[in-house]
Design a protein around this motif. Sequence first.
Motif, PDB file in Angstrom:
ATOM      1  N   MET A   1      -5.766  -5.725 -10.976  1.00 41.67           N
ATOM      2  CA  MET A   1      -6.052  -4.482 -11.652  1.00 41.67           C
ATOM      3  C   MET A   1      -5.233  -3.345 -11.061  1.00 41.67           C
ATOM      4  SD  MET A   1     -10.154  -4.955 -12.457  1.00 41.67           S
ATOM      5  CE  MET A   1     -10.433  -3.256 -12.329  1.00 41.67           C
ATOM      6  N   GLN A   2      -5.014  -3.414  -9.752  1.00 45.15           N
ATOM      7  CA  GLN A   2      -4.216  -2.383  -9.101  1.00 45.15           C
ATOM      8  C   GLN A   2      -2.774  -2.417  -9.619  1.00 45.15           C
ATOM      9  OE1 GLN A   2      -4.234  -2.490  -4.823  1.00 45.15           O
ATOM     10  NE2 GLN A   2      -2.530  -1.080  -4.669  1.00 45.15           N
ATOM     11  N   SER A   5      -2.568  -0.887 -13.008  1.00 46.71           N
ATOM     12  CA  SER A   5      -2.647   0.560 -12.880  1.00 46.71           C
ATOM     13  C   SER A   5      -1.305   1.147 -12.442  1.00 46.71           C
ATOM     14  CB  SER A   5      -3.746   0.926 -11.889  1.00 46.71           C
ATOM     15  OG  SER A   5      -3.816   2.314 -11.728  1.00 46.71           O
ATOM     16  N   GLU A   6      -0.649   0.495 -11.490  1.00 42.16           N
ATOM     17  CA  GLU A   6       0.663   0.957 -11.016  1.00 42.16           C
ATOM     18  C   GLU A   6       1.701   0.931 -12.133  1.00 42.16           C
ATOM     19  OE1 GLU A   6       1.969  -1.094  -7.463  1.00 42.16           O
ATOM     20  OE2 GLU A   6      -0.027  -0.869  -6.560  1.00 42.16           O
ATOM     21  N   TYR A   9      -1.040   0.940 -16.985  1.00 33.10           N
ATOM     22  CA  TYR A   9      -2.013   0.388 -17.926  1.00 33.10           C
ATOM     23  C   TYR A   9      -3.424   0.602 -17.398  1.00 33.10           C
ATOM     24  CZ  TYR A   9       1.902  -2.056 -20.095  1.00 33.10           C
ATOM     25  OH  TYR A   9       3.073  -2.356 -20.723  1.00 33.10           O
ATOM     26  N   SER A  10      -4.343   0.838 -18.305  1.00 32.56           N
ATOM     27  CA  SER A  10      -5.753   0.888 -17.910  1.00 32.56           C
ATOM     28  C   SER A  10      -6.338  -0.505 -18.103  1.00 32.56           C
ATOM     29  CB  SER A  10      -6.511   1.920 -18.737  1.00 32.56           C
ATOM     30  OG  SER A  10      -6.455   1.585 -20.111  1.00 32.56           O
ATOM     31  N   THR A  11      -7.430  -0.786 -17.408  1.00 34.46           N
ATOM     32  CA  THR A  11      -8.041  -2.109 -17.472  1.00 34.46           C
ATOM     33  C   THR A  11      -9.531  -1.984 -17.763  1.00 34.46           C
ATOM     34  OG1 THR A  11      -8.487  -2.123 -15.100  1.00 34.46           O
ATOM     35  CG2 THR A  11      -6.408  -3.107 -15.817  1.00 34.46           C
TER      36      THR A  11
END
Length: 118
Positions: A1-2, A5-6, A9-11
């Motif tokens: 998920m990190q 995000s980098e 993108y949102s999760t």
Amino acid sequence: MQQLSELGYSTIPARSFQEAFNIIKTEYGSLNDIYSKSRKILMILIDYNLFTTLGFDASLTIRSTCPRISKIPIVAVTDLFTEEIRNKCVDSGLNDCLIKPLKIEQLEKILTKWATED
């Protein structure tokens, strides 16, 4: 998920297939209306090692439930990559596999390949 995000993108995390399926239904209100609104979910990442349904049933269920849902790319994430697993991925309707430990470059390549909007 990190890493997602980098990459900007949102999760939406889910602990099980049922939870993920409920999220999809909630995001779109109705499974039949999934593409009548703007596309919110670009890709589904499934951890192969954490499947709570038998084998590859999760991807088969997604693919068979509604043709519009079946257009969302599904990618397995696994550390058990073999030719047999690759074949199972294809047979069960998964679009691709990512190998752990996941490198951000691999993830970006898969996102570019599969998550482009129509």
